[in-house]
Design an enzyme around this catalytic site. Structure first.
Site, PDB file in Angstrom:
ATOM      1  N   ASP A   1     -30.674 -10.720   9.841  1.00 35.75           N
ATOM      2  CA  ASP A   1     -30.424  -9.497   9.077  1.00 35.75           C
ATOM      3  C   ASP A   1     -28.941  -9.408   8.706  1.00 35.75           C
ATOM      4  O   ASP A   1     -28.084  -9.883   9.451  1.00 35.75           O
ATOM      5  CB  ASP A   1     -30.836  -8.297   9.945  1.00 35.75           C
ATOM      6  CG  ASP A   1     -31.013  -7.030   9.130  1.00 35.75           C
ATOM      7  OD1 ASP A   1     -30.957  -7.092   7.886  1.00 35.75           O
ATOM      8  OD2 ASP A   1     -31.199  -5.970   9.751  1.00 35.75           O
ATOM      9  N   GLY A   2     -28.688  -8.778   7.561  1.00 43.39           N
ATOM     10  CA  GLY A   2     -27.304  -8.483   7.186  1.00 43.39           C
ATOM     11  C   GLY A   2     -26.770  -9.276   6.009  1.00 43.39           C
ATOM     12  O   GLY A   2     -25.574  -9.183   5.695  1.00 43.39           O
TER      13      GLY A   2
ATOM     14  N   ARG B   1     -39.035  -4.918  -2.136  1.00 39.82           N
ATOM     15  CA  ARG B   1     -37.680  -5.079  -2.695  1.00 39.82           C
ATOM     16  C   ARG B   1     -37.758  -5.256  -4.212  1.00 39.82           C
ATOM     17  O   ARG B   1     -38.804  -5.631  -4.743  1.00 39.82           O
ATOM     18  CB  ARG B   1     -36.987  -6.273  -2.054  1.00 39.82           C
ATOM     19  CG  ARG B   1     -36.741  -6.025  -0.586  1.00 39.82           C
ATOM     20  CD  ARG B   1     -35.757  -6.989   0.005  1.00 39.82           C
ATOM     21  NE  ARG B   1     -35.517  -6.595   1.386  1.00 39.82           N
ATOM     22  CZ  ARG B   1     -34.444  -6.892   2.090  1.00 39.82           C
ATOM     23  NH1 ARG B   1     -33.483  -7.601   1.554  1.00 39.82           N
ATOM     24  NH2 ARG B   1     -34.311  -6.486   3.338  1.00 39.82           N
TER      25      ARG B   1
ATOM     26  N   SER C   1     -38.955  -4.474  13.676  1.00 35.87           N
ATOM     27  CA  SER C   1     -39.391  -4.592  12.277  1.00 35.87           C
ATOM     28  C   SER C   1     -40.648  -5.456  12.092  1.00 35.87           C
ATOM     29  O   SER C   1     -40.691  -6.335  11.229  1.00 35.87           O
ATOM     30  CB  SER C   1     -38.251  -5.156  11.414  1.00 35.87           C
ATOM     31  OG  SER C   1     -37.133  -4.313  11.485  1.00 35.87           O
TER      32      SER C   1
ATOM     33  N   ARG D   1     -34.096  -3.012  16.344  1.00 31.83           N
ATOM     34  CA  ARG D   1     -35.536  -2.776  16.200  1.00 31.83           C
ATOM     35  C   ARG D   1     -36.213  -4.100  15.873  1.00 31.83           C
ATOM     36  O   ARG D   1     -35.547  -5.070  15.505  1.00 31.83           O
ATOM     37  CB  ARG D   1     -35.822  -1.716  15.126  1.00 31.83           C
ATOM     38  CG  ARG D   1     -35.294  -2.063  13.773  1.00 31.83           C
ATOM     39  CD  ARG D   1     -35.650  -0.998  12.719  1.00 31.83           C
ATOM     40  NE  ARG D   1     -35.021  -1.350  11.459  1.00 31.83           N
ATOM     41  CZ  ARG D   1     -33.795  -0.972  11.092  1.00 31.83           C
ATOM     42  NH1 ARG D   1     -33.073  -0.185  11.870  1.00 31.83           N
ATOM     43  NH2 ARG D   1     -33.287  -1.365   9.948  1.00 31.83           N
TER      44      ARG D   1
ATOM     45  N   ASN E   1     -41.254  -7.043   2.705  1.00 33.25           N
ATOM     46  CA  ASN E   1     -40.178  -7.408   1.766  1.00 33.25           C
ATOM     47  C   ASN E   1     -40.630  -7.406   0.305  1.00 33.25           C
ATOM     48  O   ASN E   1     -39.788  -7.413  -0.602  1.00 33.25           O
ATOM     49  CB  ASN E   1     -39.574  -8.781   2.113  1.00 33.25           C
ATOM     50  CG  ASN E   1     -38.622  -8.742   3.303  1.00 33.25           C
ATOM     51  OD1 ASN E   1     -38.439  -9.740   3.994  1.00 33.25           O
ATOM     52  ND2 ASN E   1     -38.004  -7.594   3.564  1.00 33.25           N
TER      53      ASN E   1
ATOM     54  N   SER F   1     -43.928  -9.107   5.373  1.00 31.00           N
ATOM     55  CA  SER F   1     -44.960  -8.569   4.476  1.00 31.00           C
ATOM     56  C   SER F   1     -44.461  -7.294   3.801  1.00 31.00           C
ATOM     57  O   SER F   1     -45.023  -6.866   2.798  1.00 31.00           O
ATOM     58  CB  SER F   1     -46.251  -8.319   5.264  1.00 31.00           C
ATOM     59  OG  SER F   1     -45.965  -7.659   6.470  1.00 31.00           O
TER      60      SER F   1
ATOM     61  N   ARG G   1     -25.360  -6.747   3.441  1.00 30.42           N
ATOM     62  CA  ARG G   1     -24.072  -6.139   3.841  1.00 30.42           C
ATOM     63  C   ARG G   1     -22.941  -7.161   3.821  1.00 30.42           C
ATOM     64  O   ARG G   1     -21.809  -6.844   3.471  1.00 30.42           O
ATOM     65  CB  ARG G   1     -24.207  -5.505   5.243  1.00 30.42           C
ATOM     66  CG  ARG G   1     -24.797  -4.106   5.188  1.00 30.42           C
ATOM     67  CD  ARG G   1     -25.332  -3.672   6.516  1.00 30.42           C
ATOM     68  NE  ARG G   1     -26.589  -4.355   6.807  1.00 30.42           N
ATOM     69  CZ  ARG G   1     -27.162  -4.379   8.005  1.00 30.42           C
ATOM     70  NH1 ARG G   1     -26.586  -3.788   9.029  1.00 30.42           N
ATOM     71  NH2 ARG G   1     -28.312  -4.999   8.178  1.00 30.42           N
TER      72      ARG G   1
HETATM   73  C1  FPP Z   1     -31.967  -9.690   5.642  1.00 29.00           C
HETATM   74  O1  FPP Z   1     -30.851  -9.404   4.885  1.00 29.00           O
HETATM   75  C2  FPP Z   1     -32.544 -10.969   5.374  1.00 29.00           C
HETATM   76  C3  FPP Z   1     -33.696 -11.212   4.667  1.00 29.00           C
HETATM   77  C4  FPP Z   1     -34.422 -10.248   3.838  1.00 29.00           C
HETATM   78  C5  FPP Z   1     -34.346 -12.479   4.731  1.00 29.00           C
HETATM   79  C6  FPP Z   1     -33.587 -13.610   5.316  1.00 29.00           C
HETATM   80  C7  FPP Z   1     -33.521 -14.641   4.304  1.00 29.00           C
HETATM   81  C8  FPP Z   1     -32.678 -15.693   4.320  1.00 29.00           C
HETATM   82  C9  FPP Z   1     -31.733 -15.975   5.409  1.00 29.00           C
HETATM   83  C10 FPP Z   1     -32.690 -16.602   3.183  1.00 29.00           C
HETATM   84  C11 FPP Z   1     -33.990 -17.292   2.957  1.00 29.00           C
HETATM   85  C12 FPP Z   1     -34.423 -18.101   4.117  1.00 29.00           C
HETATM   86  C13 FPP Z   1     -34.924 -19.344   4.051  1.00 29.00           C
HETATM   87  C14 FPP Z   1     -35.457 -19.996   5.295  1.00 29.00           C
HETATM   88  C15 FPP Z   1     -34.996 -20.104   2.804  1.00 29.00           C
HETATM   89  P1  FPP Z   1     -30.845  -8.004   4.131  1.00 29.00           P
HETATM   90  O2  FPP Z   1     -30.955  -8.289   2.692  1.00 29.00           O
HETATM   91  O3  FPP Z   1     -31.887  -7.093   4.679  1.00 29.00           O
HETATM   92  O4  FPP Z   1     -29.418  -7.505   4.518  1.00 29.00           O
HETATM   93  P2  FPP Z   1     -28.925  -5.976   4.567  1.00 29.00           P
HETATM   94  O5  FPP Z   1     -29.751  -5.296   5.616  1.00 29.00           O
HETATM   95  O6  FPP Z   1     -27.497  -6.122   4.943  1.00 29.00           O
HETATM   96  O7  FPP Z   1     -29.110  -5.415   3.188  1.00 29.00           O
END
Ligand code: FPP
Length: 245
Positions: free
Chosen positions: A33-34, A84, A201, A199, A81, A79, A37
């Site tokens: 996650d992150g 978005r 999730s 959490r 995501n 599931s 950010r």
């Molecule tokens: C969370 O960051 C991450 C994801 C939604 C998915 C993780 C995906 C990758 C690391 C790239 C794809 C992976 C592979 C194996 C090809 P966020 O967007 O929720 O971050 P935020 O909470 O800071 O907005």
């Protein structure tokens, strides 16, 4: 190839646990996650955060292999995501394509078995084909299993597993467990989540029943093999009781 570590106890071998000090972790899972950010802090598009997230994935998979982990499970696309924005989903799918294309040879050459948990069959058809090719190419590898969670939701997995167990006539912890996507993997030892959120999730809810948890403020693109080492070192100090004392 790694020698398979012995079960920690006879009760664990039978699917139960009697507790005690931990051996080395066999199976680690990460909620990555992150990315968003990380990008925002640098005034970069979210897509750049995801791209740097894939670079972190590559390094962590290599490290897991070198550290002798039997299994690493990564939450790449839940599931939920799909909610978005379309362009972000499309960026993530593009990165997944690029990742399989660029990294499959390395997995194949280094005894890494790719596995997908979740219903990946609803992803774009070309990705499904790439995944199936990658699964077939690495199916006989046995050093480290890299399980990538795609279109994965743990509640859905548990409901499906319980229904499958019921259809076979017996609903018990063991029969449900045998129907989970992770049935052929070692028990989950350590669950890591980056970015300061605390959490689960909808990730590995069943499998996390006795897992140790490691939450870190590090944003996923900044997560390094050193952070994985730190989490594993912490894990090694834990005494797991599995409800006993
Ligand atoms: C969370 O960051 C991450 C994801 C939604 C998915 C993780 C995906 C990758 C690391 C790239 C794809 C992976 C592979 C194996 C090809 P966020 O967007 O929720 O971050 P935020 O909470 O800071 O907005």
């Amino acid at each position: 190839m790694n020698a398979a570590p012995a079960p920690r106890s006879e009760t664990e071998a039978s699917g139960q646990h009697d507790g005690g000090y931990t051996g080395p972790a066999r199976h680690v899972a990460i909620i990555m996650d992150g990315n968003g950010r990380w990008a925002k802090k640098r005034l970069l598009p979210r897509a750049v955060g995801h791209k740097r997230g894939v670079d972190a994935v590559r390094e962590v998979v290599r490290a897991a292999r070198h550290m002798g982990l039997e299994a690493l499970t990564l939450y790449a696309f839940s599931s939920e995501n799909w909610k978005r924005p379309e362009d972000e989903i499309s960026d993530l799918m593009g990165l997944l394509r690029a990742f399989i294309r660029s990294d499959i040879d390395e997995f194949a050459a280094n005894d890494v078995r790719l596995k997908i948990i979740g219903n990946y069959k609803v992803l774009p058809a070309d990705i499904v084909a790439m995944i199936e090719d990658a699964l077939a190419r690495t199916a006989h590898n046995s050093r480290t299993t890299l399980a990538v969670a795609l279109n994965y939701g743990s509640q859905q997995e548990i409901a499906r597993a319980a229904a499958a167990a019921a259809a076979k006539g017996e609903v018990t912890v063991a029969t449900i467990e045998a129907e989970l996507d992770t049935a052929d993997m070692p028990p989950l030892d350590l669950l890591i989540r980056t970015s300061g959120e605390v959490r689960l999730s909808n990730f590995l809810l069943w499998q996390a029943a006795y897992a140790e948890m490691w939450f870190t403020d590090v944003l996923w693109p900044d997560f390094t093999p050193g952070h994985l080492r730190e989490a594993l070192d912490h894990y090694a100090t834990r005494e797991r009781r599995y409800g006993g004392r």
